[in-house]
Design an enzyme around this catalytic site. Structure first.
Site, PDB file in Angstrom:
ATOM      1  CG  HIS A 126      -1.859   1.017   1.432  1.00  0.00           C
ATOM      2  ND1 HIS A 126      -1.580   2.234   1.878  1.00  0.00           N
ATOM      3  CD2 HIS A 126      -3.272   0.796   1.250  1.00  0.00           C
ATOM      4  CE1 HIS A 126      -2.732   2.952   1.831  1.00  0.00           C
ATOM      5  NE2 HIS A 126      -3.760   2.184   1.487  1.00  0.00           N
ATOM      6  CG  ASP A 203       0.791  -2.318   6.162  1.00  0.00           C
ATOM      7  OD1 ASP A 203      -0.316  -2.374   6.849  1.00  0.00           O
ATOM      8  OD2 ASP A 203       0.451  -1.712   5.102  1.00  0.00           O
ATOM      9  CD  GLN A 206      -6.807  -4.171   4.371  1.00  0.00           C
ATOM     10  OE1 GLN A 206      -7.572  -5.169   4.712  1.00  0.00           O
ATOM     11  NE2 GLN A 206      -7.253  -2.964   3.867  1.00  0.00           N
ATOM     12  CE  LYS A 229      -7.152   0.270   6.479  1.00  0.00           C
ATOM     13  NZ  LYS A 229      -7.917   0.643   5.111  1.00  0.00           N
ATOM     14  CB  CYS A 369      -3.691   3.396  -1.538  1.00  0.00           C
ATOM     15  SG  CYS A 369      -4.767   4.587  -1.352  1.00  0.00           S
TER      16      CYS A 369
HETATM   17  C1  LIG Z   1      -2.428  -2.787   3.606  1.00  0.00           C
HETATM   18  C2  LIG Z   1      -2.660  -1.354   4.105  1.00  0.00           C
HETATM   19  N1  LIG Z   1      -1.666  -0.592   4.770  1.00  0.00           N
HETATM   20  C3  LIG Z   1      -1.948   0.388   5.181  1.00  0.00           C
HETATM   21  C4  LIG Z   1      -3.087   1.377   5.172  1.00  0.00           C
HETATM   22  C5  LIG Z   1      -3.586   2.541   5.622  1.00  0.00           C
HETATM   23  O1  LIG Z   1      -4.276   2.519   6.732  1.00  0.00           O
HETATM   24  P1  LIG Z   1      -4.959   3.904   7.211  1.00  0.00           P
HETATM   25  O2  LIG Z   1      -5.462   4.726   6.074  1.00  0.00           O
HETATM   26  O3  LIG Z   1      -6.061   3.413   8.156  1.00  0.00           O
HETATM   27  O4  LIG Z   1      -3.706   4.716   8.069  1.00  0.00           O
HETATM   28  C6  LIG Z   1      -4.329   0.578   4.337  1.00  0.00           C
HETATM   29  C7  LIG Z   1      -5.535   1.172   4.286  1.00  0.00           C
HETATM   30  O5  LIG Z   1      -6.241   0.877   3.274  1.00  0.00           O
HETATM   31  C8  LIG Z   1      -4.152  -0.560   3.948  1.00  0.00           C
HETATM   32  O6  LIG Z   1      -4.762  -1.387   3.345  1.00  0.00           O
END
Ligand SMILES: Cc1ncc(COP(=O)(O)O)c(C=O)c1O
Length: 412
Positions: A126, A203, A206, A229, A369
């Site tokens: 992401h 990260d 998800q 999430k 993203c």
């Molecule tokens: C894999 C992953 N990492 C990071 C993020 C970023 O999360 P946040 O926007 O809640 O900071 C997302 C959000 O969609 C994501 O899917």
């Protein structure tokens, strides 16, 4: 031990928003990878906090401030334990996964990454787990390499191995792709990266919402995730950090509460975890996330995972049978989380999402993203259906009916 199946109708009754109608149709909410809906218990916990305990934690000796401090610090223990963090000092409250990753970029990356150092990312990241490292690389004159993917959307482990032989300073990767759904073997990746002398950043935006995660078993140095999430509110997240790493780090944000003492000549930082929590904190977010953790724990994370695996298996079966559908990521449901990204013929994903919306089906379309991943797949965008604890097979059927309508409109 076999996990207990989720009682979906009982769960659905806890989410008032699921009764909503959209364009006269029953809402079918399949945009859970973007954000999940909130159960009544989370909303009520926040209301209860404001009506009974609200004050600024750590700031006062009066009764309400003591109560707010108990709520705040007690929640930290619970949320940390949910991901296997047994040491209270290792759990930092942030605004979300993005801020957690930025904290590592500034707090650990800036003082530790040097010119010509190698930062290893993967092609399935992401933007939140790419851009902070690009800024760091630009600041330091470091270089970035992306682990390639295999044709079925898994990491190319031979390429990963080649990169580990170059002794990277930092290796950052997702536990579960928000586009492909691929679940990576974080334990193996962390072990190999550590052996190569790298600091590891996972990260888990998800993964923590969808499966049992244990930072100690995984062996990561840092792990980032967001509350919204996983049934919690927006604007709250966690950075787990190994204590030795957090201790050597510089603060990312500065101001009140993160200091021990301040003089005209300088300041001394507070102990962990407060060193990284400057200013008044998002206590309602913490309270809501704590209630979300209670909710998920009552369901059991193995049951959550199994429910999504079954739903994805059913959805993949139906999609594979449907004409014109291209699915991205592994075909085996046990190798993937609860997201399915796809394209239908050459219909633009925004058109698909609009037609689905007319049928009450909420999905996400676009690059999610993850533009480097889109480029590597040779597509500008995809449509994504993502599932959670309250989704049903009937909702997968509603998705398929809406896709059939899109096919009719575009004569596919
Ligand atoms: C894999 C992953 N990492 C990071 C993020 C970023 O999360 P946040 O926007 O809640 O900071 C997302 C959000 O969609 C994501 O899917």
């Amino acid at each position: 031990m076999k996990s207990q199946p989720l009682e979906i109708e009982r769960i659905r009754a806890d989410f008032p928003i699921l009764k909503k109608r959209v364009h006269g149709k029953k809402l079918v909410y399949l945009d859970n990878a973007a954000t999940t809906q909130k159960p009544r218990s989370v909303v009520e916990a926040i209301g209860n906090y404001y009506t009974k305990h609200n004050a600024n934690p750590h700031r006062g000796v009066h009764q309400l401030s003591i109560e707010a401090t108990e709520v705040f610090d007690g929640s930290r223990k619970k949320i940390g334990a949910f991901v296997g963090a047994t040491d209270y000092d290792e759990v930092i409250f942030t605004a979300g996964a993005t801020e957690s990753l930025n904290l590592v970029r500034y707090g650990w990356g800036s003082p530790n990454v040097a010119e010509d150092d190698l930062i290893v990312l993967t092609m399935m990241e992401h933007h939140s787990n790419i851009v902070p490292w690009q800024l760091l690389a630009a600041e330091k004159g470091a270089r970035i390499e992306f682990v390639r993917l295999t044709g079925n959307g898994r990491l190319d482990m031979e390429h990963f191995e080649e990169l580990m032989e170059q002794s990277p300073a930092l290796v950052a990767f997702t536990q579960c792709s928000n586009v492909l759904g691929t679940i990576n073997d974080t334990k193996e990746l962390c072990a190999r990266a550590r052996q190569a002398g790298a600091t590891t950043v996972v990260d888990a935006a998800q993964s923590v919402p969808h499966m049992a995660v244990d930072v100690k078993e995984m062996g990561c140095d840092f792990l980032a995730f967001s509350g919204h999430k996983m049934l919690g509110p927006m604007g709250i997240g966690i950075l787990y950090g190994r204590k030795e790493k957090l201790q050597e780090m510089q603060p990312f944000k500065s101001g009140g509460d993160m200091i021990k003492e301040v003089h005209t000549t300088g300041a001394r930082w507070n102990d962990l975890p407060y060193k990284f929590e400057a200013g008044t904190q998002n206590v309602e977010g913490v309270v809501g996330l704590s209630a979300a953790v209670d909710y998920l724990q009552a369901l059991g994370m193995d049951s959550v995972r199994e429910h999504e695996r079954e739903l994805v298996s059913y959805a993949l079966g139906r999609m594979n049978d449907a004409p014109g559908v291209t699915i991205y990521g592994p075909q085996d449901p046990s190798e993937r989380g609860g997201v399915i990204s796809f394209n239908l013929g050459d219909i633009h994903p925004h058109d698909i999402a609009s037609i689905l919306d007319e049928e009450g089906v909420a999905v996400r379309s676009g690059h999610h993203c993850a533009q480097p991943l889109m480029e590597s797949l040779g597509i500008p965008a995809a449509t994504r259906a993502s599932f959670y604890v309250y989704n049903t097979r009937e909702e997968v059927d509603a998705l398929m009916d809406a896709l059939a309508k899109a096919r009719r409109i575009f004569c596919i």
